[in-house]
Design an enzyme around this catalytic site. Structure first.
Site, PDB file in Angstrom:
ATOM      1  N   LYS A   1       0.852  -1.174   0.000  1.00  0.00           N
ATOM      2  CA  LYS A   1       0.000   0.000   0.000  1.00  0.00           C
ATOM      3  C   LYS A   1       0.904   1.245   0.000  1.00  0.00           C
ATOM      4  O   LYS A   1       2.049   1.140   0.433  1.00  0.00           O
ATOM      5  CB  LYS A   1      -0.917   0.002   1.213  1.00  0.00           C
ATOM      6  CG  LYS A   1      -0.153   0.294   2.510  1.00  0.00           C
ATOM      7  CD  LYS A   1      -1.010   0.929   3.554  1.00  0.00           C
ATOM      8  CE  LYS A   1      -0.151   1.724   4.484  1.00  0.00           C
ATOM      9  NZ  LYS A   1      -0.695   2.082   5.743  1.00  0.00           N
TER      10      LYS A   1
ATOM     11  N   HIS B   1      -1.436  -5.879   5.518  1.00  0.00           N
ATOM     12  CA  HIS B   1      -0.921  -6.788   6.554  1.00  0.00           C
ATOM     13  C   HIS B   1      -1.915  -6.971   7.699  1.00  0.00           C
ATOM     14  O   HIS B   1      -1.793  -7.910   8.467  1.00  0.00           O
ATOM     15  CB  HIS B   1       0.460  -6.352   7.050  1.00  0.00           C
ATOM     16  CG  HIS B   1       0.462  -5.091   7.822  1.00  0.00           C
ATOM     17  ND1 HIS B   1       0.530  -3.857   7.232  1.00  0.00           N
ATOM     18  CD2 HIS B   1       0.399  -4.869   9.150  1.00  0.00           C
ATOM     19  CE1 HIS B   1       0.513  -2.938   8.171  1.00  0.00           C
ATOM     20  NE2 HIS B   1       0.424  -3.515   9.346  1.00  0.00           N
TER      21      HIS B   1
ATOM     22  N   LYS C   1      -3.074 -10.675  10.428  1.00  0.00           N
ATOM     23  CA  LYS C   1      -3.027 -10.735  11.890  1.00  0.00           C
ATOM     24  C   LYS C   1      -3.886 -11.892  12.390  1.00  0.00           C
ATOM     25  O   LYS C   1      -4.968 -12.155  11.854  1.00  0.00           O
ATOM     26  CB  LYS C   1      -3.511  -9.406  12.481  1.00  0.00           C
ATOM     27  CG  LYS C   1      -2.496  -8.289  12.256  1.00  0.00           C
ATOM     28  CD  LYS C   1      -2.925  -7.022  12.930  1.00  0.00           C
ATOM     29  CE  LYS C   1      -1.924  -5.914  12.703  1.00  0.00           C
ATOM     30  NZ  LYS C   1      -0.663  -6.092  13.437  1.00  0.00           N
TER      31      LYS C   1
ATOM     32  N   GLU D   1      -2.373   5.031  17.233  1.00  0.00           N
ATOM     33  CA  GLU D   1      -0.915   4.975  17.340  1.00  0.00           C
ATOM     34  C   GLU D   1      -0.447   6.056  18.301  1.00  0.00           C
ATOM     35  O   GLU D   1      -1.018   7.150  18.324  1.00  0.00           O
ATOM     36  CB  GLU D   1      -0.277   5.234  15.979  1.00  0.00           C
ATOM     37  CG  GLU D   1      -0.632   4.213  14.930  1.00  0.00           C
ATOM     38  CD  GLU D   1      -0.015   4.588  13.592  1.00  0.00           C
ATOM     39  OE1 GLU D   1       1.094   4.119  13.320  1.00  0.00           O
ATOM     40  OE2 GLU D   1      -0.642   5.359  12.850  1.00  0.00           O
TER      41      GLU D   1
ATOM     42  N   ASP E   1      -4.224   6.602   4.399  1.00  0.00           N
ATOM     43  CA  ASP E   1      -3.184   5.736   4.950  1.00  0.00           C
ATOM     44  C   ASP E   1      -3.765   4.557   5.728  1.00  0.00           C
ATOM     45  O   ASP E   1      -3.186   3.474   5.737  1.00  0.00           O
ATOM     46  CB  ASP E   1      -2.281   6.579   5.876  1.00  0.00           C
ATOM     47  CG  ASP E   1      -1.043   5.819   6.320  1.00  0.00           C
ATOM     48  OD1 ASP E   1      -0.361   5.272   5.446  1.00  0.00           O
ATOM     49  OD2 ASP E   1      -0.773   5.768   7.539  1.00  0.00           O
TER      50      ASP E   1
ATOM     51  N   HIS F   1      -6.699  -0.620   5.549  1.00  0.00           N
ATOM     52  CA  HIS F   1      -6.756  -1.507   6.717  1.00  0.00           C
ATOM     53  C   HIS F   1      -8.142  -1.534   7.374  1.00  0.00           C
ATOM     54  O   HIS F   1      -8.700  -2.596   7.636  1.00  0.00           O
ATOM     55  CB  HIS F   1      -5.747  -1.062   7.777  1.00  0.00           C
ATOM     56  CG  HIS F   1      -4.344  -0.989   7.281  1.00  0.00           C
ATOM     57  ND1 HIS F   1      -3.775  -1.973   6.508  1.00  0.00           N
ATOM     58  CD2 HIS F   1      -3.376  -0.062   7.445  1.00  0.00           C
ATOM     59  CE1 HIS F   1      -2.521  -1.637   6.232  1.00  0.00           C
ATOM     60  NE2 HIS F   1      -2.266  -0.486   6.780  1.00  0.00           N
TER      61      HIS F   1
HETATM   62  P1  NAP Z   1      11.932   3.580   2.307  1.00  0.00           P
HETATM   63  O1  NAP Z   1      12.534   3.286   3.628  1.00  0.00           O
HETATM   64  O2  NAP Z   1      11.940   4.977   1.791  1.00  0.00           O
HETATM   65  O3  NAP Z   1      12.663   2.636   1.247  1.00  0.00           O
HETATM   66  C1  NAP Z   1      12.557   2.794  -0.137  1.00  0.00           C
HETATM   67  C2  NAP Z   1      13.443   1.752  -0.815  1.00  0.00           C
HETATM   68  O4  NAP Z   1      13.329   1.916  -2.228  1.00  0.00           O
HETATM   69  C3  NAP Z   1      14.912   1.899  -0.473  1.00  0.00           C
HETATM   70  O5  NAP Z   1      15.479   0.609  -0.399  1.00  0.00           O
HETATM   71  C4  NAP Z   1      15.458   2.641  -1.671  1.00  0.00           C
HETATM   72  O6  NAP Z   1      16.847   2.386  -1.778  1.00  0.00           O
HETATM   73  C5  NAP Z   1      14.645   1.995  -2.790  1.00  0.00           C
HETATM   74  N1  NAP Z   1      14.572   2.811  -4.005  1.00  0.00           N
HETATM   75  C6  NAP Z   1      14.214   4.114  -4.093  1.00  0.00           C
HETATM   76  N2  NAP Z   1      14.285   4.519  -5.379  1.00  0.00           N
HETATM   77  C7  NAP Z   1      14.693   3.452  -6.099  1.00  0.00           C
HETATM   78  C8  NAP Z   1      14.931   3.233  -7.483  1.00  0.00           C
HETATM   79  N3  NAP Z   1      14.804   4.223  -8.389  1.00  0.00           N
HETATM   80  N4  NAP Z   1      15.315   2.016  -7.882  1.00  0.00           N
HETATM   81  C9  NAP Z   1      15.458   0.997  -6.982  1.00  0.00           C
HETATM   82  N5  NAP Z   1      15.229   1.144  -5.672  1.00  0.00           N
HETATM   83  C10 NAP Z   1      14.847   2.350  -5.227  1.00  0.00           C
HETATM   84  O7  NAP Z   1      10.422   3.106   2.229  1.00  0.00           O
HETATM   85  P2  NAP Z   1       9.676   2.031   3.164  1.00  0.00           P
HETATM   86  O8  NAP Z   1       9.248   2.699   4.407  1.00  0.00           O
HETATM   87  O9  NAP Z   1      10.504   0.794   3.264  1.00  0.00           O
HETATM   88  O10 NAP Z   1       8.342   1.745   2.339  1.00  0.00           O
HETATM   89  C11 NAP Z   1       8.328   1.009   1.124  1.00  0.00           C
HETATM   90  C12 NAP Z   1       6.892   0.915   0.622  1.00  0.00           C
HETATM   91  O11 NAP Z   1       6.115   0.217   1.571  1.00  0.00           O
HETATM   92  C13 NAP Z   1       6.200   2.266   0.435  1.00  0.00           C
HETATM   93  O12 NAP Z   1       5.289   2.170  -0.622  1.00  0.00           O
HETATM   94  C14 NAP Z   1       5.456   2.462   1.742  1.00  0.00           C
HETATM   95  O13 NAP Z   1       4.330   3.294   1.589  1.00  0.00           O
HETATM   96  C15 NAP Z   1       5.030   1.023   2.018  1.00  0.00           C
HETATM   97  N6  NAP Z   1       4.800   0.746   3.434  1.00  0.00           N
HETATM   98  C16 NAP Z   1       5.790   0.958   4.345  1.00  0.00           C
HETATM   99  C17 NAP Z   1       5.544   0.651   5.675  1.00  0.00           C
HETATM  100  C18 NAP Z   1       6.609   0.840   6.720  1.00  0.00           C
HETATM  101  O14 NAP Z   1       6.343   0.500   7.876  1.00  0.00           O
HETATM  102  N7  NAP Z   1       7.784   1.331   6.389  1.00  0.00           N
HETATM  103  C19 NAP Z   1       4.306   0.136   6.074  1.00  0.00           C
HETATM  104  C20 NAP Z   1       3.321  -0.090   5.106  1.00  0.00           C
HETATM  105  C21 NAP Z   1       3.595   0.220   3.790  1.00  0.00           C
HETATM  106  P3  NAP Z   1      17.859   3.328  -2.637  1.00  0.00           P
HETATM  107  O15 NAP Z   1      17.549   4.741  -2.260  1.00  0.00           O
HETATM  108  O16 NAP Z   1      19.221   2.855  -2.256  1.00  0.00           O
HETATM  109  O17 NAP Z   1      17.560   3.034  -4.063  1.00  0.00           O
END
Ligand code: NAP
Length: 487
Positions: free
Chosen positions: A146, A176, A180, A214, A233, A238
């Site tokens: 998402k 996710h 649960k 939260e 969000d 969810h």
């Molecule tokens: P993040 O920490 O910003 O990570 C983004 C990842 O994408 C990094 O590994 C980044 O590495 C890579 N990336 C960015 N641009 C890229 C490109 N052009 N080519 C290849 N890789 C690239 O984000 P996140 O929090 O893990 O979230 C990821 C996704 O999951 C998002 O859509 C977010 O909305 C969703 N999500 C996250 C959470 C959470 O708890 N974090 C929960 C639910 C959903 P580089 O910069 O080295 O390329």
């Protein structure tokens, strides 16, 4: 007796965004726990992909830190990391893809799972390149995190583009919350017991409330969050999925489409909220400076460093316009910087038709079924009983309490553990079908439009409180109260 956690078939799990927060905090730890339980065959690989210029050894060290394993589990980390690999490439550029495709070709019989744990702006680029390297063929699946779009139109663009490369049966839209234990237990409780289903309707249920609270603020996700807000969000995905699990008709079986057909009917039966009634049925809030866990914390605008009308809290009242639920309000509420981290569903039953007890016995409280999703997953059924002892008959309200951790003596697996292996097994029951995502946006878009047209800013609330006072008024004007305090 067969093992409760049998091995899955060999797979390659490719995590685009392999260095990101979600991969490090959830996905790799989830796979590690399944590895420790012996579910991951030796021939399987986990391949992280991102632009960062590192190699297998560098990535393994990053992930070793992320796993933060202690005790007997720490001994298994090295063996697990041998199955972890890394490729550096930019999803928007062609360089590096041939090398990655060659790596995939080394294990042609493995199920391929492409997990898109990146910003959704990259989904189309990634899928297009997977398609041009024919990595979508055979037993290949794509997992979409998402948010899937920010409205119906952008969700359709993503789904259309992904659909050019992967067909619907290969596409796993993850939510996710559906992984649960408590949510799956809702299926077991409703359809595995004769007790509840006859009462599960407007005749016996007074209302349903769902809270996802939260204590955290937006922290370093402010840029993402400010474009989304609480409705996009949390509610559109969810919370609506939880509504579906509570409200759906019994599916004919647990087959993926039988369950998803029933969920879809619920989404399509949600009463519309639009400019004509949004002011009455919804409350938007935004936190100001206050306290969290005993510490002073800044407000949303200070964290963002900018002006914003994005809501960090939403409460709303909706109804499901069908025979089973007509007239039963569903109160939904979510927010950041609330007093407790708690997610729960409360099914509040109607009162008994007539009391035979004297006033001295005390009031008969209505039965409530409380399904706690976090922090400690479990179910409480609140009943009225007699206070023990030889005195006069006095009534008490007590819970039949089943904490899953206590009842089964095991800590509950994280939702991602279950869901990732379901993708490998090819079981999409707990994933959203495209038409569900569309139906959810069709309901959410008019609310977002109504807010935008109203020109009103979200109501302020102090960090560490249960949101704006208007949220309390939303439910109390109907003579009901939020289930604050975790009972
Ligand atoms: P993040 O920490 O910003 O990570 C983004 C990842 O994408 C990094 O590994 C980044 O590495 C890579 N990336 C960015 N641009 C890229 C490109 N052009 N080519 C290849 N890789 C690239 O984000 P996140 O929090 O893990 O979230 C990821 C996704 O999951 C998002 O859509 C977010 O909305 C969703 N999500 C996250 C959470 C959470 O708890 N974090 C929960 C639910 C959903 P580089 O910069 O080295 O390329």
């Amino acid at each position: 007796m067969s093992s409760p956690n049998p091995q899955v078939q060999s797979f390659d799990l490719v995590i685009f965004g392999g260095t990101g927060d979600l991969a490090a905090r959830k996905l790799l730890p989830a796979m590690f726990h399944r590895f420790v339980d012996g579910q991951i065959p030796e021939n399987s690989r986990i391949i992280g992909i991102a632009r960062e210029a590192t190699d297998d050894a560098g990535y393994r060290e990053q992930m070793r830190k992320a796993l933060n394993a202690e005790g007997p589990k720490a001994e298994k980390v090295d063996a697990f990391l041998k199955q972890v690999f890394y490729r550096s490439l930019d999803a928007r550029k062609d360089a590096g893809w041939d090398d990655f495709a060659a790596l995939m070709a080394e294990r042609p019989d493995n199920v391929r799972v492409f997990y898109l744990s990146t910003s959704p702006d990259l989904f189309i680029d990634i899928c297009t390149r997977l398609g041009s390297h024919r990595l979508n063929e055979g037993a290949s699946r794509v997992v979409l995190e998402k948010p899937i779009g920010r409205d119906l139109q952008s969700a359709n663009q993503i789904n259309d583009a992904v659909g050019q490369v992967f067909n619907e049966s290969q596409t796993y839209r993850i939510d996710h919350y559906l992984g649960k234990e408590t949510v799956q237990n809702l299926l077991a409780l409703r359809f595995g017991n004769a007790l509840f289903e006859p009462l599960w309707n407007a005749e016996h249920i007074d209302h349903v409330q769902i809270t996802v609270a939260e204590t955290l603020g937006v922290g370093n996700r402010a840029a993402y969050y400010n474009r989304a807000g609480a409705l996009r969000d949390m509610v559109q995905n969810h919370i609506l999925q939880l509504v579906c699990m509570v409200a759906m008709e019994p599916p004919a079986s647990l087959s993926p489409d039988a369950v998803r057909d029933e969920k879809l009917k619920v989404l399509r039966s949600l009463k519309p909220i639009d400019a004509s009634n949004a002011a009455h049925l919804t409350v938007r809030g935004q936190y100001r400076a206050g306290a969290a866990e005993g510490q002073g914390v800044p407000g949303y605008l200070e964290e963002l460093g900018d002006k914003s009308d994005t809501e960090t809290f939403v409460a709303l009242k909706t109804e499901i316009a069908n025979w089973r639920w007509a007239g039963v309000p569903f109160y939904l509420r979510t927010g950041k910087r609330l007093p407790e981290r708690v997610s729960e569903i409360v099914v509040a039953f109607k009162s008994v038709p007539h009391s035979i007890f004297d006033a001295s016995a005390g009031a008969i409280a209505n039965n409530r079924l409380v399904l706690r999703l976090q922090p400690d997953e479990g179910v409480k059924l609140w009943l009225t009983i007699k206070h023990p002892g030889p005195g006069g008959l006095r009534l008490r309200h007590v819970p039949l309490d089943m904490s899953f951790a206590e009842a089964f003596g095991v800590s509950q697996p994280d939702a991602y553990e279950r869901l990732l292996l379901d993708v490998v097994r090819g079981n999409p029951t707990l994933f959203m079908r495209r038409d569900e995502v569309e139906a959810a946006w069709l309901w959410a878009d008019p609310i977002l439009d109504a807010w935008a047209c109203s020109g009103e800013s979200p109501k302020p609330y102090t960090a560490g409180t249960w949101g704006p006072s208007a949220s309390v008024a939303l439910i109390e004007r109907d003579g009901r109260t939020w289930n604050d305090g975790g009972e």
